[in-house]
Design a protein around this motif. Structure first.
Motif, PDB file in Angstrom:
ATOM      1  N   TRP A  11       0.702  -1.266   0.185  1.00  0.00           N
ATOM      2  CA  TRP A  11       0.489  -0.453  -0.479  1.00  0.00           C
ATOM      3  C   TRP A  11       0.914   1.399  -0.202  1.00  0.00           C
ATOM      4  O   TRP A  11       0.461   2.433  -0.503  1.00  0.00           O
ATOM      5  N   TRP A  15      -0.598   3.687  -3.027  1.00  0.00           N
ATOM      6  CA  TRP A  15      -1.200   5.209  -2.926  1.00  0.00           C
ATOM      7  C   TRP A  15      -1.199   6.351  -3.788  1.00  0.00           C
ATOM      8  O   TRP A  15      -1.789   7.269  -4.213  1.00  0.00           O
ATOM      9  N   MET A 133     -12.596   8.952   2.187  1.00  0.00           N
ATOM     10  CA  MET A 133     -11.757   7.779   1.891  1.00  0.00           C
ATOM     11  C   MET A 133     -12.208   7.257   4.058  1.00  0.00           C
ATOM     12  O   MET A 133     -12.535   6.166   3.716  1.00  0.00           O
ATOM     13  N   GLY A 162      -4.160   0.272   4.211  1.00  0.00           N
ATOM     14  CA  GLY A 162      -4.674   1.135   3.406  1.00  0.00           C
ATOM     15  C   GLY A 162      -5.824  -0.548   3.141  1.00  0.00           C
ATOM     16  O   GLY A 162      -5.998  -1.367   3.898  1.00  0.00           O
ATOM     17  N   LEU A 167      -9.824   2.474  -0.554  1.00  0.00           N
ATOM     18  CA  LEU A 167      -9.243   2.675  -2.070  1.00  0.00           C
ATOM     19  C   LEU A 167     -11.096   3.329  -2.637  1.00  0.00           C
ATOM     20  O   LEU A 167     -10.605   4.813  -3.812  1.00  0.00           O
ATOM     21  N   TRP A 170     -11.791   6.781  -2.075  1.00  0.00           N
ATOM     22  CA  TRP A 170     -10.725   8.074  -2.485  1.00  0.00           C
ATOM     23  C   TRP A 170     -11.250   8.349  -3.686  1.00  0.00           C
ATOM     24  O   TRP A 170     -11.420   9.297  -4.120  1.00  0.00           O
TER      25      TRP A 170
END
Length: 223
Positions: A11, A15, A133, A162, A167, A170
């Motif tokens: 992760w 990101w 997120m 994460g 995800l 986000w």
């Protein structure tokens, strides 16, 4: 998700990739918002045309901004300065039809002496993305473990760095953060250049053009 589960990419590296992909995914929402500013009947085909027209330039501007940010890592607050200076580069590219380098130059000139505005806009935009997120993580984990009672601990944002829910949150936040920055750009253009008057005049001109196009057909129907 594929890179994480099948490519075994951590992760920590995912990101930054998600951030860059989110930058590029801003384009259709930004193009749509720009169309709606001048044309209330903007269609998805118009947005697709703008994406094809500005896609490579938009990508080039983002890559240049990434290079500037990387080089600015020499200074502690370098990346913050870069993002606050070039905050509205994407809007300058799409709305002012600028090139990649021209958009960065225009954005820098646009916020000259008011870098605080760019910094505030960038911070709020980041907070919007982080909020989505976090919300995605909370809702996703709650649905899986509390509502559907699916076994297995799964990955969590705080413990593993994460998760698929964070995800997803986000990327869901990308349109909202993009629209917020777009409205910030419009607000600054209105304060500096009286853009509200320009937009109103363009709307009047468009209405008159439409009336002229409709008038002949109306006379033919009457005849």
């Amino acid at each position: 998700v594929l890179l994480h589960h099948f490519g075994e990419l951590e992760w920590f590296w995912l990101w930054p990739l998600a951030l860059m992909l989110g930058w590029f995914l801003e384009l259709p929402f930004l193009a749509h918002a720009g169309r709606l500013l001048f044309d209330r009947e903007a269609t998805l085909s118009d947005v697709a045309t703008d994406c094809r027209r500005f896609g490579w330039r938009f990508l080039g501007a983002r890559l240049l901004l990434t290079v500037y940010s990387t080089l600015s890592l020499i200074a502690v607050f370098g990346p913050i300065f870069v993002f606050s200076t070039y905050c509205f580069a994407a809007e300058a590219l799409v709305l002012e039809r600028a090139t990649a380098r021209g958009a960065l130059k225009r954005a820098k000139t646009f916020l000259r002496g008011r870098s605080g505005t760019g910094l505030e806009t960038g911070i709020v935009q980041l907070c919007i993305l982080l909020a989505f997120m976090t919300l995605g993580e909370i809702l996703g984990q709650s649905l899986v473990h509390e509502v559907f009672d699916v076994g297995g601990p799964g990955e969590q944002l705080l413990d593993d760095g994460g998760s698929i829910f964070a995800l997803l949150g986000w990327f869901v936040g990308v349109p909202y953060a993009t629209t917020f920055r777009f409205l910030g750009y419009v607000n600054e253009r209105t304060r500096q250049d009286g853009w509200d008057v320009q937009v109103a005049l363009l709307a009047v001109a468009q209405e008159r053009t439409t009336e002229r196009e409709v008038a002949p057909s109306t006379r033919e129907d009457a005849a």
